[in-house]
Design a protein around this motif. Structure first.
Motif, PDB file in Angstrom:
ATOM      1  N   TYR A   1       0.829  -1.208   0.000  1.00  0.00           N
ATOM      2  CA  TYR A   1       0.000   0.000   0.000  1.00  0.00           C
ATOM      3  C   TYR A   1       0.867   1.263   0.000  1.00  0.00           C
ATOM      4  CZ  TYR A   1       0.232   1.822   4.807  1.00  0.00           C
ATOM      5  OH  TYR A   1       0.629   2.416   5.975  1.00  0.00           O
TER       6      TYR A   1
ATOM      7  N   LEU B   1       1.967   1.687  -3.601  1.00  0.00           N
ATOM      8  CA  LEU B   1       0.849   2.226  -4.384  1.00  0.00           C
ATOM      9  C   LEU B   1       0.643   3.703  -4.070  1.00  0.00           C
ATOM     10  CD1 LEU B   1      -1.617  -0.767  -4.070  1.00  0.00           C
ATOM     11  CD2 LEU B   1      -0.346  -0.091  -6.115  1.00  0.00           C
ATOM     12  N   ARG B   2       0.757   4.042  -2.797  1.00  0.00           N
ATOM     13  CA  ARG B   2       0.643   5.448  -2.395  1.00  0.00           C
ATOM     14  C   ARG B   2       1.729   6.271  -3.088  1.00  0.00           C
ATOM     15  NH1 ARG B   2      -1.015   9.060   1.882  1.00  0.00           N
ATOM     16  NH2 ARG B   2       0.603  10.650   2.085  1.00  0.00           N
TER      17      ARG B   2
ATOM     18  N   ALA C   1      -2.922  -5.231  -8.106  1.00  0.00           N
ATOM     19  CA  ALA C   1      -3.022  -5.174  -6.641  1.00  0.00           C
ATOM     20  C   ALA C   1      -4.424  -5.561  -6.185  1.00  0.00           C
ATOM     21  CB  ALA C   1      -2.691  -3.765  -6.157  1.00  0.00           C
TER      22      ALA C   1
ATOM     23  N   THR D   1      -6.147  -3.206  -0.795  1.00  0.00           N
ATOM     24  CA  THR D   1      -4.845  -2.558  -0.603  1.00  0.00           C
ATOM     25  C   THR D   1      -4.847  -1.174  -1.245  1.00  0.00           C
ATOM     26  OG1 THR D   1      -3.810  -4.737  -0.602  1.00  0.00           O
ATOM     27  CG2 THR D   1      -2.354  -2.847  -0.909  1.00  0.00           C
ATOM     28  N   VAL D   2      -5.440  -1.068  -2.424  1.00  0.00           N
ATOM     29  CA  VAL D   2      -5.561   0.235  -3.088  1.00  0.00           C
ATOM     30  C   VAL D   2      -6.433   1.156  -2.243  1.00  0.00           C
ATOM     31  CG1 VAL D   2      -6.427   1.449  -5.126  1.00  0.00           C
ATOM     32  CG2 VAL D   2      -5.165  -0.701  -5.386  1.00  0.00           C
TER      33      VAL D   2
ATOM     34  N   LYS E   1      -6.767   1.174   0.902  1.00  0.00           N
ATOM     35  CA  LYS E   1      -5.967   1.637   2.045  1.00  0.00           C
ATOM     36  C   LYS E   1      -5.045   2.786   1.626  1.00  0.00           C
ATOM     37  CE  LYS E   1      -2.934  -0.071   5.694  1.00  0.00           C
ATOM     38  NZ  LYS E   1      -2.309  -1.249   6.311  1.00  0.00           N
ATOM     39  N   ALA E   2      -4.440   2.678   0.457  1.00  0.00           N
ATOM     40  CA  ALA E   2      -3.575   3.753  -0.041  1.00  0.00           C
ATOM     41  C   ALA E   2      -4.398   5.020  -0.280  1.00  0.00           C
ATOM     42  CB  ALA E   2      -2.879   3.313  -1.331  1.00  0.00           C
ATOM     43  N   TYR E   3      -5.564   4.870  -0.916  1.00  0.00           N
ATOM     44  CA  TYR E   3      -6.430   6.015  -1.163  1.00  0.00           C
ATOM     45  C   TYR E   3      -6.886   6.657   0.148  1.00  0.00           C
ATOM     46  CZ  TYR E   3      -7.120   5.527  -6.253  1.00  0.00           C
ATOM     47  OH  TYR E   3      -6.967   5.510  -7.617  1.00  0.00           O
TER      48      TYR E   3
ATOM     49  N   SER F   1      -5.356   6.801   2.911  1.00  0.00           N
ATOM     50  CA  SER F   1      -4.274   7.584   3.507  1.00  0.00           C
ATOM     51  C   SER F   1      -4.220   8.986   2.904  1.00  0.00           C
ATOM     52  CB  SER F   1      -2.929   6.862   3.371  1.00  0.00           C
ATOM     53  OG  SER F   1      -2.474   6.849   2.040  1.00  0.00           O
TER      54      SER F   1
END
Length: 118
Positions: A12, A15-16, A46, A50-51, A53-55, A57
């Motif tokens: 993540y 990806l972030r 991915a 998980t994506v 979670k990155a979004y 953030s």
């Protein structure tokens, strides 16, 4: 903050870093919609969670907003704020290790700049 990320980082975070780089490059400008979680996950191989979670953030940090039923959009000032945060993270976490390695190798700034031009 991520200082963009590296290959040893959790997925993540990587990806972030990809999204952050897109915002900093201007691929995603203020008011632009980010790709959907599913589309971004498919593009990068991915898991959608998980994506998400990155979004999340980015939303938590105030760089994007969610418009229910529509998507996630980059907020005004996101690039400038993100750049400042990434610079601080770089100076605090990455630069000391890089500087130490430069010293270990006996390099100086002139050597490094000469390599860049070669």
């Amino acid at each position: 903050m991520t200082a963009l990320s590296n290959e040893d980082s959790p997925v993540y975070i990587r990806l972030r870093g990809t999204i952050a780089a897109g915002i900093l490059r201007g691929d995603y400008r203020a008011g632009d919609q980010l790709p959907s979680v599913r589309a971004f996950a498919a593009e990068h191989g991915a898991n959608p969670l998980t994506v998400a979670k990155a979004y999340q953030s980015f939303q938590d940090d105030g760089y994007v907003e969610v418009r229910r039923g529509v998507g996630m959009f980059v907020l005004p000032g996101a690039a400038e704020n993100l750049r400042a945060a990434e610079r601080a993270a770089f100076v605090e976490t990455q630069w000391p290790r890089i500087r130490s390695y430069i010293d270990l190798l006996g390099l100086d700034a002139a050597d490094l700049l000469a390599c860049e031009r070669a």
